[in-house]
Design a protein around this motif. Sequence first.
Motif, PDB file in Angstrom:
ATOM      1  N   ARG A 115      42.334  39.452  46.845  1.00 39.64           N
ATOM      2  CA  ARG A 115      41.306  38.456  47.207  1.00 39.64           C
ATOM      3  C   ARG A 115      40.051  38.772  46.313  1.00 39.64           C
ATOM      4  O   ARG A 115      39.564  39.787  46.754  1.00 39.64           O
ATOM      5  N   VAL A 116      39.688  37.979  45.279  1.00 42.29           N
ATOM      6  CA  VAL A 116      38.446  37.949  44.719  1.00 42.29           C
ATOM      7  C   VAL A 116      37.451  37.039  45.054  1.00 42.29           C
ATOM      8  O   VAL A 116      37.926  35.893  45.369  1.00 42.29           O
ATOM      9  N   TYR A 117      36.387  37.431  45.532  1.00 44.92           N
ATOM     10  CA  TYR A 117      35.502  36.546  46.189  1.00 44.92           C
ATOM     11  C   TYR A 117      34.497  35.722  45.120  1.00 44.92           C
ATOM     12  O   TYR A 117      33.497  36.208  44.516  1.00 44.92           O
ATOM     13  N   TRP A 118      34.984  34.792  44.454  1.00 45.96           N
ATOM     14  CA  TRP A 118      34.708  34.326  43.289  1.00 45.96           C
ATOM     15  C   TRP A 118      33.295  33.702  43.347  1.00 45.96           C
ATOM     16  O   TRP A 118      32.501  33.695  42.370  1.00 45.96           O
TER      17      TRP A 118
ATOM     18  N   LEU B  49      37.587  47.570  40.859  1.00 45.06           N
ATOM     19  CA  LEU B  49      36.557  46.487  41.610  1.00 45.06           C
ATOM     20  C   LEU B  49      35.990  45.782  40.533  1.00 45.06           C
ATOM     21  O   LEU B  49      35.971  44.485  40.497  1.00 45.06           O
ATOM     22  N   GLY B  50      35.335  46.292  39.637  1.00 39.91           N
ATOM     23  CA  GLY B  50      34.206  45.428  38.501  1.00 39.91           C
ATOM     24  C   GLY B  50      35.001  44.488  37.834  1.00 39.91           C
ATOM     25  O   GLY B  50      34.637  43.541  37.736  1.00 39.91           O
ATOM     26  N   LEU B  51      36.361  44.709  37.301  1.00 43.07           N
ATOM     27  CA  LEU B  51      36.986  44.085  36.264  1.00 43.07           C
ATOM     28  C   LEU B  51      37.229  42.774  36.684  1.00 43.07           C
ATOM     29  O   LEU B  51      37.115  41.763  36.126  1.00 43.07           O
TER      30      LEU B  51
ATOM     31  N   HIS C 119      40.150  55.079  44.725  1.00 38.53           N
ATOM     32  CA  HIS C 119      40.721  53.690  44.597  1.00 38.53           C
ATOM     33  C   HIS C 119      42.327  53.897  44.258  1.00 38.53           C
ATOM     34  O   HIS C 119      42.881  52.620  44.109  1.00 38.53           O
ATOM     35  N   GLU C 120      42.814  54.864  44.150  1.00 37.45           N
ATOM     36  CA  GLU C 120      44.222  54.967  43.863  1.00 37.45           C
ATOM     37  C   GLU C 120      45.109  54.677  44.788  1.00 37.45           C
ATOM     38  O   GLU C 120      46.051  53.900  44.484  1.00 37.45           O
ATOM     39  N   ASP C 121      44.694  54.614  46.279  1.00 38.91           N
ATOM     40  CA  ASP C 121      45.784  53.998  47.048  1.00 38.91           C
ATOM     41  C   ASP C 121      45.602  52.579  47.163  1.00 38.91           C
ATOM     42  O   ASP C 121      46.804  51.716  47.158  1.00 38.91           O
ATOM     43  N   MET C 122      44.678  51.847  46.842  1.00 37.85           N
ATOM     44  CA  MET C 122      44.408  50.602  46.600  1.00 37.85           C
ATOM     45  C   MET C 122      45.407  50.059  45.335  1.00 37.85           C
ATOM     46  O   MET C 122      46.107  49.210  45.309  1.00 37.85           O
TER      47      MET C 122
ATOM     48  N   PRO D  27      45.989  39.448  50.681  1.00 39.84           N
ATOM     49  CA  PRO D  27      44.705  40.034  51.298  1.00 39.84           C
ATOM     50  C   PRO D  27      43.793  40.833  50.538  1.00 39.84           C
ATOM     51  O   PRO D  27      44.314  41.410  49.701  1.00 39.84           O
ATOM     52  N   ALA D  28      42.457  40.801  51.022  1.00 39.66           N
ATOM     53  CA  ALA D  28      41.672  41.754  50.471  1.00 39.66           C
ATOM     54  C   ALA D  28      42.093  43.120  50.838  1.00 39.66           C
ATOM     55  O   ALA D  28      42.777  43.396  51.901  1.00 39.66           O
ATOM     56  N   ILE D  29      41.678  44.157  50.030  1.00 42.43           N
ATOM     57  CA  ILE D  29      41.699  45.510  50.340  1.00 42.43           C
ATOM     58  C   ILE D  29      40.435  46.014  50.088  1.00 42.43           C
ATOM     59  O   ILE D  29      39.734  46.120  49.077  1.00 42.43           O
ATOM     60  N   ALA D  30      39.921  46.681  51.342  1.00 42.13           N
ATOM     61  CA  ALA D  30      38.527  47.445  51.016  1.00 42.13           C
ATOM     62  C   ALA D  30      38.667  48.655  50.324  1.00 42.13           C
ATOM     63  O   ALA D  30      39.443  49.465  50.207  1.00 42.13           O
ATOM     64  N   ALA D  31      37.458  48.588  49.290  1.00 45.81           N
ATOM     65  CA  ALA D  31      37.427  49.938  48.395  1.00 45.81           C
ATOM     66  C   ALA D  31      35.725  50.287  48.170  1.00 45.81           C
ATOM     67  O   ALA D  31      35.181  49.171  48.110  1.00 45.81           O
TER      68      ALA D  31
END
Length: 310
Positions: free
Chosen positions: A55-58, A218-220, A258-261, A302-306
């Motif tokens: 999920r991206v919080y657009w 995250l950023g892209l 972030h590799e696990d994500m 679903p979102a993944i926290a990072a």
Amino acid sequence: MPRHPEYQYLDLLENILENGDYRMDRTGVGTKSIFGAMMRFDVSDGTVPILTTKRVYWKTAVKEMLWFLTGQTNIQSLLRENVKIWTDWPLDKYRKATGEDISQQKFEERILADDSFAEKWGDLGPVYGKQWRKWKGADGKEYDQIATVIETLKTNPASRRMLFHGWNVAEIDEMALPPCHLLYQFHSSTKKYTDPVDGREKSKVSAMLFQRSVDIGLGLKFNLCGISALLMMIAQQADMIPGEIIWSGGDVHLYSNHEDMARELLKREPRPLPRMKLLRKPDSIDGYQIEDFEVTGYDPHPAIAAPVAV
């Protein structure tokens, strides 16, 4: 059947995981990195690259873009919109300068409640919006790069000079973070297309974004969402139809934490990309609000926290 456009992102992610060059970076977290990448997305039917494997919080990304367009550089106005993605940098600066181990929540509360505190500790320096809308020239004048792009699309759409950027060498050291998404260029078609909104024949305008440094985890995702909103606004103001988004990256990297994500994302199958549309046309680029954007058909995984590396 055409391949889902999100696989461009997933292929890039997999390439970095498998072939990235490991290096320690300025944050101390460490990354795997490759140099040079490109993706293309056709947005002419309103379909936009708001990625679906997480999920991206657009709305947050669009609010950030709208903030850039105001030319402001203080996080206070962002926090009023409940956008907290820029807090890390002034918070880190405050903690180092004062030795106070203040929580992010308390810091943000002080920024919101105390204008003088916000003025001193909430400013990011001459970052994106300042350069886009108020670039200060050697002649002392301020130059509005965004307005110039829109005016050129209206008056000289074949120009090869329709671009804006934030890499102001003289002010880099004053910025909380030098611009990562630093160059946007625009190109209009000579062929006319039927606008699905009003039925008139119009040119298409496409946007190309170059990022010198890309946090792919995250950023892209935010950058793709931001340029989607920006292209729609500029196309509408120039009385054109959005065409393509072409994204290119220099140092494209994945943070070690972030590799696990990333591996989890690669297990997920992309879902249909959503559509974005504007609900009204303001008088100028300065008139847009988050309520003017409608996104439909967005059903992400679903979102993944990072964590963000500062």
